[in-house]
Design a protein around this motif. Structure first.
Motif, PDB file in Angstrom:
ATOM      1  N   GLU A 152       0.858  -1.274  -0.039  1.00 31.47           N
ATOM      2  CA  GLU A 152      -0.117   0.065   0.004  1.00 31.47           C
ATOM      3  C   GLU A 152       0.885   1.142  -0.067  1.00 31.47           C
ATOM      4  O   GLU A 152       0.704   2.273  -0.718  1.00 31.47           O
ATOM      5  CB  GLU A 152      -0.981  -0.046   1.320  1.00 31.47           C
ATOM      6  CG  GLU A 152      -1.902  -0.842   0.950  1.00 31.47           C
ATOM      7  CD  GLU A 152      -3.123  -0.718   2.009  1.00 31.47           C
ATOM      8  OE1 GLU A 152      -3.287   0.399   2.744  1.00 31.47           O
ATOM      9  OE2 GLU A 152      -3.545  -1.969   2.646  1.00 31.47           O
ATOM     10  N   THR A 200       2.442   1.704  -3.517  1.00 30.24           N
ATOM     11  CA  THR A 200       1.416   1.784  -4.438  1.00 30.24           C
ATOM     12  C   THR A 200       1.066   3.359  -4.111  1.00 30.24           C
ATOM     13  O   THR A 200       0.984   4.426  -5.108  1.00 30.24           O
ATOM     14  CB  THR A 200       0.504   1.239  -4.420  1.00 30.24           C
ATOM     15  OG1 THR A 200       0.716  -0.247  -4.578  1.00 30.24           O
ATOM     16  CG2 THR A 200      -0.716   1.431  -5.381  1.00 30.24           C
ATOM     17  N   TYR A 201       0.814   3.881  -2.876  1.00 27.62           N
ATOM     18  CA  TYR A 201       0.288   5.066  -2.602  1.00 27.62           C
ATOM     19  C   TYR A 201       1.496   6.226  -3.005  1.00 27.62           C
ATOM     20  O   TYR A 201       1.321   7.151  -3.813  1.00 27.62           O
ATOM     21  CB  TYR A 201       0.106   5.440  -1.126  1.00 27.62           C
ATOM     22  CG  TYR A 201      -0.128   6.922  -0.750  1.00 27.62           C
ATOM     23  CD1 TYR A 201      -1.202   7.609  -1.071  1.00 27.62           C
ATOM     24  CD2 TYR A 201       1.005   7.492  -0.218  1.00 27.62           C
ATOM     25  CE1 TYR A 201      -1.136   8.794  -0.810  1.00 27.62           C
ATOM     26  CE2 TYR A 201       0.807   8.812   0.155  1.00 27.62           C
ATOM     27  CZ  TYR A 201      -0.198   9.722  -0.235  1.00 27.62           C
ATOM     28  OH  TYR A 201      -0.537  10.809  -0.151  1.00 27.62           O
ATOM     29  N   ILE A 202       2.610   5.808  -2.860  1.00 28.12           N
ATOM     30  CA  ILE A 202       3.779   6.916  -3.149  1.00 28.12           C
ATOM     31  C   ILE A 202       3.975   7.104  -4.633  1.00 28.12           C
ATOM     32  O   ILE A 202       3.990   8.166  -5.179  1.00 28.12           O
ATOM     33  CB  ILE A 202       5.128   6.468  -2.592  1.00 28.12           C
ATOM     34  CG1 ILE A 202       5.094   6.632  -1.001  1.00 28.12           C
ATOM     35  CG2 ILE A 202       6.271   7.183  -3.220  1.00 28.12           C
ATOM     36  CD1 ILE A 202       6.298   5.992  -0.429  1.00 28.12           C
ATOM     37  N   ARG A 203       3.911   5.725  -5.259  1.00 27.54           N
ATOM     38  CA  ARG A 203       4.155   5.956  -6.804  1.00 27.54           C
ATOM     39  C   ARG A 203       2.905   6.581  -7.516  1.00 27.54           C
ATOM     40  O   ARG A 203       3.042   7.289  -8.406  1.00 27.54           O
ATOM     41  CB  ARG A 203       4.178   4.451  -7.221  1.00 27.54           C
ATOM     42  CG  ARG A 203       4.675   4.358  -8.727  1.00 27.54           C
ATOM     43  CD  ARG A 203       4.757   2.677  -8.987  1.00 27.54           C
ATOM     44  NE  ARG A 203       3.549   1.995  -8.500  1.00 27.54           N
ATOM     45  CZ  ARG A 203       3.874   1.022  -7.237  1.00 27.54           C
ATOM     46  NH1 ARG A 203       5.035   1.010  -6.742  1.00 27.54           N
ATOM     47  NH2 ARG A 203       2.983   0.391  -7.139  1.00 27.54           N
ATOM     48  N   GLU A 204       1.624   6.597  -6.908  1.00 24.46           N
ATOM     49  CA  GLU A 204       0.375   6.813  -7.650  1.00 24.46           C
ATOM     50  C   GLU A 204       0.165   8.076  -7.187  1.00 24.46           C
ATOM     51  O   GLU A 204      -0.922   8.865  -8.003  1.00 24.46           O
ATOM     52  CB  GLU A 204      -0.656   5.810  -7.555  1.00 24.46           C
ATOM     53  CG  GLU A 204      -0.303   4.434  -8.453  1.00 24.46           C
ATOM     54  CD  GLU A 204      -1.426   3.641  -8.031  1.00 24.46           C
ATOM     55  OE1 GLU A 204      -2.509   3.786  -7.551  1.00 24.46           O
ATOM     56  OE2 GLU A 204      -1.329   2.321  -8.873  1.00 24.46           O
ATOM     57  N   SER A 205       0.576   8.816  -6.169  1.00 27.71           N
ATOM     58  CA  SER A 205       0.076   9.998  -5.830  1.00 27.71           C
ATOM     59  C   SER A 205       0.411  11.293  -6.459  1.00 27.71           C
ATOM     60  O   SER A 205       1.853  11.062  -6.947  1.00 27.71           O
ATOM     61  CB  SER A 205       0.704   9.985  -4.079  1.00 27.71           C
ATOM     62  OG  SER A 205       0.407  11.489  -3.569  1.00 27.71           O
ATOM     63  N   LEU A 206      -0.116  12.112  -6.563  1.00 28.99           N
ATOM     64  CA  LEU A 206       0.050  13.304  -7.368  1.00 28.99           C
ATOM     65  C   LEU A 206       1.224  14.032  -6.726  1.00 28.99           C
ATOM     66  O   LEU A 206       1.997  14.430  -7.323  1.00 28.99           O
ATOM     67  CB  LEU A 206      -0.807  14.311  -7.619  1.00 28.99           C
ATOM     68  CG  LEU A 206      -0.838  15.433  -8.503  1.00 28.99           C
ATOM     69  CD1 LEU A 206      -0.285  15.175  -9.900  1.00 28.99           C
ATOM     70  CD2 LEU A 206      -2.169  16.068  -8.631  1.00 28.99           C
ATOM     71  N   PHE A 207       1.231  14.016  -5.478  1.00 28.58           N
ATOM     72  CA  PHE A 207       2.248  14.941  -4.655  1.00 28.58           C
ATOM     73  C   PHE A 207       3.213  14.193  -3.669  1.00 28.58           C
ATOM     74  O   PHE A 207       4.187  14.571  -3.427  1.00 28.58           O
ATOM     75  CB  PHE A 207       1.414  15.756  -3.686  1.00 28.58           C
ATOM     76  CG  PHE A 207       0.510  16.796  -4.284  1.00 28.58           C
ATOM     77  CD1 PHE A 207       0.978  17.753  -5.019  1.00 28.58           C
ATOM     78  CD2 PHE A 207      -0.963  16.469  -4.381  1.00 28.58           C
ATOM     79  CE1 PHE A 207      -0.014  18.701  -5.601  1.00 28.58           C
ATOM     80  CE2 PHE A 207      -1.683  17.420  -4.746  1.00 28.58           C
ATOM     81  CZ  PHE A 207      -1.414  18.459  -5.595  1.00 28.58           C
ATOM     82  N   ALA A 208       2.986  13.060  -3.298  1.00 26.12           N
ATOM     83  CA  ALA A 208       3.842  12.180  -2.251  1.00 26.12           C
ATOM     84  C   ALA A 208       5.143  11.911  -3.175  1.00 26.12           C
ATOM     85  O   ALA A 208       6.370  12.279  -2.563  1.00 26.12           O
ATOM     86  CB  ALA A 208       3.192  10.739  -1.864  1.00 26.12           C
ATOM     87  N   TYR A 209       5.296  11.417  -4.067  1.00 28.29           N
ATOM     88  CA  TYR A 209       6.493  11.105  -4.839  1.00 28.29           C
ATOM     89  C   TYR A 209       7.530  12.295  -4.867  1.00 28.29           C
ATOM     90  O   TYR A 209       8.470  12.282  -4.688  1.00 28.29           O
ATOM     91  CB  TYR A 209       6.295  10.350  -6.091  1.00 28.29           C
ATOM     92  CG  TYR A 209       7.591   9.721  -6.637  1.00 28.29           C
ATOM     93  CD1 TYR A 209       8.178   8.360  -6.277  1.00 28.29           C
ATOM     94  CD2 TYR A 209       8.456  10.574  -7.362  1.00 28.29           C
ATOM     95  CE1 TYR A 209       9.254   7.925  -6.493  1.00 28.29           C
ATOM     96  CE2 TYR A 209       9.667   9.896  -7.766  1.00 28.29           C
ATOM     97  CZ  TYR A 209       9.860   8.451  -7.365  1.00 28.29           C
ATOM     98  OH  TYR A 209      11.305   8.241  -7.815  1.00 28.29           O
TER      99      TYR A 209
END
Length: 165
Positions: free
Chosen positions: A14, A17-26
């Motif tokens: 999770e 996936t969150y980091i990769r798919e987030s608009l801002f996280a990565y």
């Protein structure tokens, strides 16, 4: 669990996936990783240039080491934390890249260099702190550190480019 299995697990987690798919996280994590890299490695360069006798010769090495150590370690801690997060975002890809493994190896060698320097030279810093040209072993540790961290930065910047080939 084998390395490839762990990397796939991290990649599919999770968090990954969150980091990769987030608009801002990565971008935020990568930005913080690069800022902490510039901060800690920049301070390491100042320290190493003093250790090799090329910079801040009038500043006792012991003062420089004492003043910068907490900042270097803090920056390195942020680098490590954000590096792990970035790894989770692309683990399945980066573990297949030789440059990733070389980067980790050189980080390990830089750590061994620091440990050797701390155990061999920092304990006796009073003997050489005011010398304009430090002892050969101190200069060696400084040059090795400059080389290691230069390679870490270059290899780290190659990872995203080599991941898409």
């Amino acid at each position: 669990m084998a390395i490839l299995q762990f990397a796939q697990w991290a990649n599919d987690s999770e968090l990954g996936t969150y980091i990769r798919e987030s608009l801002f996280a990565y971008p935020a994590i990568e930005g913080l990783h690069l800022l902490s890299l510039a901060f800690s490695v920049g301070l390491i360069v100042f320290t190493d240039l003093r250790l090799v006798g090329l910079f801040l010769k009038e500043v006792p090495a012991s003062d420089l080491l004492k003043q910068l150590r907490p900042w270097v370690l803090g920056g390195f801690a942020v680098q490590l934390f954000t590096g792990v997060l970035l790894f989770f975002a692309s683990a399945a890809t980066v573990v297949t890249l030789p440059v990733f493994w070389l980067k980790l190896l050189v980080i390990f060698l830089a750590g061994v260099n620091v440990l050797w320097f701390e155990l061999k030279w920092v304990r006796r810093v009073g003997d050489w702190t005011d010398q304009l040209v430090p002892p050969g072993g101190v200069r060696f540790a400084g040059w090795a550190s400059l080389a290691f961290w230069s390679f870490v930065v270059i290899s780290g910047r190659l990872i995203p480019y080599l991941s898409y080939k």
